[in-house]
Write a protein that holds these residues in place. Structure first.
Motif, PDB file in Angstrom:
ATOM      1  N   GLN A  16       0.806  -1.203   0.000  1.00 36.19           N
ATOM      2  CA  GLN A  16       0.000   0.000   0.000  1.00 36.19           C
ATOM      3  C   GLN A  16       0.851   1.270   0.000  1.00 36.19           C
ATOM      4  N   LEU A  17       2.134   1.142   0.325  1.00 35.49           N
ATOM      5  CA  LEU A  17       3.020   2.306   0.355  1.00 35.49           C
ATOM      6  C   LEU A  17       3.812   2.485  -0.939  1.00 35.49           C
ATOM      7  N   ARG A  18       3.817   1.486  -1.787  1.00 35.82           N
ATOM      8  CA  ARG A  18       4.699   1.526  -2.945  1.00 35.82           C
ATOM      9  C   ARG A  18       4.352   2.625  -3.939  1.00 35.82           C
ATOM     10  N   HIS A  19       3.077   3.058  -3.960  1.00 37.71           N
ATOM     11  CA  HIS A  19       2.663   4.130  -4.858  1.00 37.71           C
ATOM     12  C   HIS A  19       2.865   5.516  -4.245  1.00 37.71           C
ATOM     13  N   ASP A  20       3.195   5.557  -2.971  1.00 31.98           N
ATOM     14  CA  ASP A  20       3.259   6.816  -2.233  1.00 31.98           C
ATOM     15  C   ASP A  20       4.708   7.273  -2.121  1.00 31.98           C
ATOM     16  N   ALA A  21       5.121   8.165  -3.016  1.00 34.80           N
ATOM     17  CA  ALA A  21       6.516   8.616  -3.060  1.00 34.80           C
ATOM     18  C   ALA A  21       6.938   9.273  -1.746  1.00 34.80           C
ATOM     19  N   ALA A  22       6.029  10.034  -1.146  1.00 27.78           N
ATOM     20  CA  ALA A  22       6.368  10.711   0.109  1.00 27.78           C
ATOM     21  C   ALA A  22       6.581   9.694   1.230  1.00 27.78           C
ATOM     22  N   ALA A  23       5.729   8.666   1.259  1.00 28.24           N
ATOM     23  CA  ALA A  23       5.881   7.640   2.291  1.00 28.24           C
ATOM     24  C   ALA A  23       7.187   6.876   2.115  1.00 28.24           C
ATOM     25  N   ILE A  24       7.542   6.561   0.888  1.00 29.85           N
ATOM     26  CA  ILE A  24       8.797   5.847   0.637  1.00 29.85           C
ATOM     27  C   ILE A  24       9.985   6.703   1.038  1.00 29.85           C
ATOM     28  N   GLU A  25       9.905   7.992   0.773  1.00 27.99           N
ATOM     29  CA  GLU A  25      11.001   8.883   1.159  1.00 27.99           C
ATOM     30  C   GLU A  25      11.130   8.939   2.676  1.00 27.99           C
ATOM     31  N   ARG A  26      10.003   8.913   3.378  1.00 28.94           N
ATOM     32  CA  ARG A  26      10.069   8.886   4.850  1.00 28.94           C
ATOM     33  C   ARG A  26      10.731   7.607   5.340  1.00 28.94           C
ATOM     34  N   LEU A  27      10.436   6.494   4.695  1.00 32.55           N
ATOM     35  CA  LEU A  27      11.061   5.238   5.094  1.00 32.55           C
ATOM     36  C   LEU A  27      12.563   5.273   4.839  1.00 32.55           C
ATOM     37  N   ARG A  28      12.959   5.853   3.725  1.00 32.12           N
ATOM     38  CA  ARG A  28      14.388   5.957   3.423  1.00 32.12           C
ATOM     39  C   ARG A  28      15.114   6.866   4.407  1.00 32.12           C
ATOM     40  N   SER A  29      14.377   7.828   4.970  1.00 33.20           N
ATOM     41  CA  SER A  29      14.976   8.774   5.918  1.00 33.20           C
ATOM     42  C   SER A  29      14.911   8.272   7.355  1.00 33.20           C
ATOM     43  N   ASP A  30      14.245   7.173   7.578  1.00 38.26           N
ATOM     44  CA  ASP A  30      14.098   6.612   8.921  1.00 38.26           C
ATOM     45  C   ASP A  30      15.472   6.144   9.410  1.00 38.26           C
ATOM     46  N   TRP A  31      15.898   6.654  10.553  1.00 44.83           N
ATOM     47  CA  TRP A  31      17.224   6.294  11.067  1.00 44.83           C
ATOM     48  C   TRP A  31      17.348   4.810  11.394  1.00 44.83           C
ATOM     49  N   ARG A  32      16.202   4.152  11.555  1.00 45.29           N
ATOM     50  CA  ARG A  32      16.219   2.722  11.880  1.00 45.29           C
ATOM     51  C   ARG A  32      16.321   1.832  10.647  1.00 45.29           C
ATOM     52  N   ALA A  33      16.207   2.406   9.448  1.00 42.01           N
ATOM     53  CA  ALA A  33      16.150   1.621   8.208  1.00 42.01           C
ATOM     54  C   ALA A  33      17.373   0.724   8.077  1.00 42.01           C
ATOM     55  N   ARG A  34      17.133  -0.492   7.602  1.00 38.04           N
ATOM     56  CA  ARG A  34      18.200  -1.479   7.482  1.00 38.04           C
ATOM     57  C   ARG A  34      18.404  -1.849   6.020  1.00 38.04           C
ATOM     58  N   LEU A  35      19.642  -2.173   5.683  1.00 34.82           N
ATOM     59  CA  LEU A  35      20.023  -2.565   4.327  1.00 34.82           C
ATOM     60  C   LEU A  35      20.578  -3.981   4.360  1.00 34.82           C
ATOM     61  N   LEU A  36      20.019  -4.862   3.542  1.00 29.99           N
ATOM     62  CA  LEU A  36      20.470  -6.248   3.499  1.00 29.99           C
ATOM     63  C   LEU A  36      21.912  -6.321   3.016  1.00 29.99           C
ATOM     64  N   THR A  37      22.730  -7.054   3.746  1.00 28.71           N
ATOM     65  CA  THR A  37      24.129  -7.230   3.368  1.00 28.71           C
ATOM     66  C   THR A  37      24.247  -8.347   2.343  1.00 28.71           C
ATOM     67  N   LEU A  38      24.665  -7.981   1.126  1.00 29.25           N
ATOM     68  CA  LEU A  38      24.855  -8.941   0.047  1.00 29.25           C
ATOM     69  C   LEU A  38      26.222  -8.737  -0.572  1.00 29.25           C
ATOM     70  N   VAL A  39      26.895  -9.825  -0.874  1.00 30.31           N
ATOM     71  CA  VAL A  39      28.160  -9.792  -1.598  1.00 30.31           C
ATOM     72  C   VAL A  39      28.000 -10.707  -2.798  1.00 30.31           C
ATOM     73  N   ASN A  40      28.000 -10.118  -3.984  1.00 29.09           N
ATOM     74  CA  ASN A  40      27.808 -10.896  -5.210  1.00 29.09           C
ATOM     75  C   ASN A  40      26.520 -11.723  -5.141  1.00 29.09           C
ATOM     76  N   PHE A  41      25.453 -11.085  -4.685  1.00 32.22           N
ATOM     77  CA  PHE A  41      24.124 -11.679  -4.560  1.00 32.22           C
ATOM     78  C   PHE A  41      24.022 -12.698  -3.434  1.00 32.22           C
ATOM     79  N   GLU A  42      25.054 -12.897  -2.658  1.00 29.87           N
ATOM     80  CA  GLU A  42      24.997 -13.854  -1.560  1.00 29.87           C
ATOM     81  C   GLU A  42      24.923 -13.117  -0.228  1.00 29.87           C
ATOM     82  N   PRO A  43      24.109 -13.612   0.715  1.00 31.51           N
ATOM     83  CA  PRO A  43      23.946 -12.922   1.993  1.00 31.51           C
ATOM     84  C   PRO A  43      25.026 -13.297   2.997  1.00 31.51           C
ATOM     85  N   GLU A  44      25.107 -12.501   4.021  1.00 31.44           N
ATOM     86  CA  GLU A  44      25.865 -12.874   5.209  1.00 31.44           C
ATOM     87  C   GLU A  44      24.862 -13.401   6.231  1.00 31.44           C
ATOM     88  N   VAL A  45      25.202 -14.496   6.885  1.00 29.69           N
ATOM     89  CA  VAL A  45      24.287 -15.124   7.838  1.00 29.69           C
ATOM     90  C   VAL A  45      25.000 -15.282   9.174  1.00 29.69           C
TER      91      VAL A  45
END
Length: 289
Positions: A16-45
């Protein structure tokens, strides 16, 4: 309820948020936002089987962020698509070993991330007019800069099936598989086919067996690169085999008690698929009947 590998993800995909550019920008600005760690498409576990995450500050400068979803606390989780990235062919030994280590639900998040990033890497241009496309909808679509066509991540339907005859299951062996490995037959659903028709066709093409009375069991995403495995059980009209050597190296009938023993860890006439594969789930369930 069955929980095959790569299922049970715990993130809210927040469509429901994917169409809302402002909402997505708020999520990107959220200090808690996390980024998946990938190296050559493989995760760290981690040692506990959890995916490793960093902050959005870890993303390369030219990265585009794909929203994977929100956790129970509303914290956003992203994956980074870097223009020009390409998934390696096949799966490394490291990744094979890692797939058995995931805690419940973690493999599902990785499957979603890998599949959508791989899709972006292969769909930079419009299939309609050939003009470059751009990411939209928080990474879950691309839009053509020429004709305006929108493109969405594809999923390729695959049937995977056990065919039974008088208490035995038909198992096949593909070329180049590990020594002793046999598994359920499988194949892509073709245009204009139902699941049941695809099962019957694939079984006949690969093993020369007529399959009827197809019933659905469960499904599983398979992110190499983007399949949906639909597991079924069918009944064979007879047990005569006519193997297509272009499809299978060998095929065998295995009694239910032998399948049950193998799935319990005992030695037997075949080496089963690993637990994260839905073939393992399918064999386990069938052997319990």
């Amino acid at each position: 309820m069955l929980t095959p590998g790569f299922t049970g993800g715990r993130l809210d995909r927040a469509d429901q948020l994917r169409h809302d550019a402002a909402a997505i920008e708020r999520l990107r600005s959220d200090w808690r936002a996390r980024l998946l760690t990938l190296v050559n498409f493989e995760p760290e576990v981690t040692a506990e089987g959890m995916l490793a995450w960093g902050s959005l500050a870890d993303a390369p400068d030219d990265a585009e962020l794909v929203l994977l979803g929100l956790d129970d606390g509303g914290r956003p989780h992203f994956a980074a698509y870097v223009p020009g990235m390409r998934a390696p062919p096949g799966r490394s030994l490291r990744l094979f070993g890692m797939l058995d280590q995931f805690a419940p639900g973690e493999a599902a998040t990785y499957a979603a991330a890998r599949s959508v990033l791989d899709w972006h890497s292969r769909h930079g241009f419009c299939a309609n007019c050939g003009v470059a496309t751009a990411m939209i909808r928080a990474g879950w679509a691309r839009k053509c800069g020429g004709c305006g066509a929108e493109h969405f991540p594809r999923v390729d339907p695959v049937v995977i099936m056990l065919v039974e005859h008088e208490g035995r299951a038909l198992l096949g062996r593909g070329k180049g598989w590990p020594e002793g490995r046999y598994s359920a037959l499988a194949g892509f659903v073709e245009p204009g086919e139902s699941i049941e028709e695809a099962v019957a066709r694939e079984v006949f093409e690969e093993a020369g067996v007529r399959a009827v009375s197809v019933r659905y069991v469960a499904s599983q995403p398979w992110p190499f690169p983007s399949s949906l495995m639909m597991a079924c059980v069918a009944v064979a009209e007879d047990d005569a085999l006519n193997i297509d050597p272009n499809e299978l190296e060998d095929a065998i009938w295995v009694a239910r008690e032998d399948v049950r023993a193998v799935m319990a860890g005992a030695p037997g006439p075949f080496l089963p698929a690993p637990p994260y594969a839905i073939a393992h789930t399918l064999l386990t369930e069938w052997s319990r009947d």
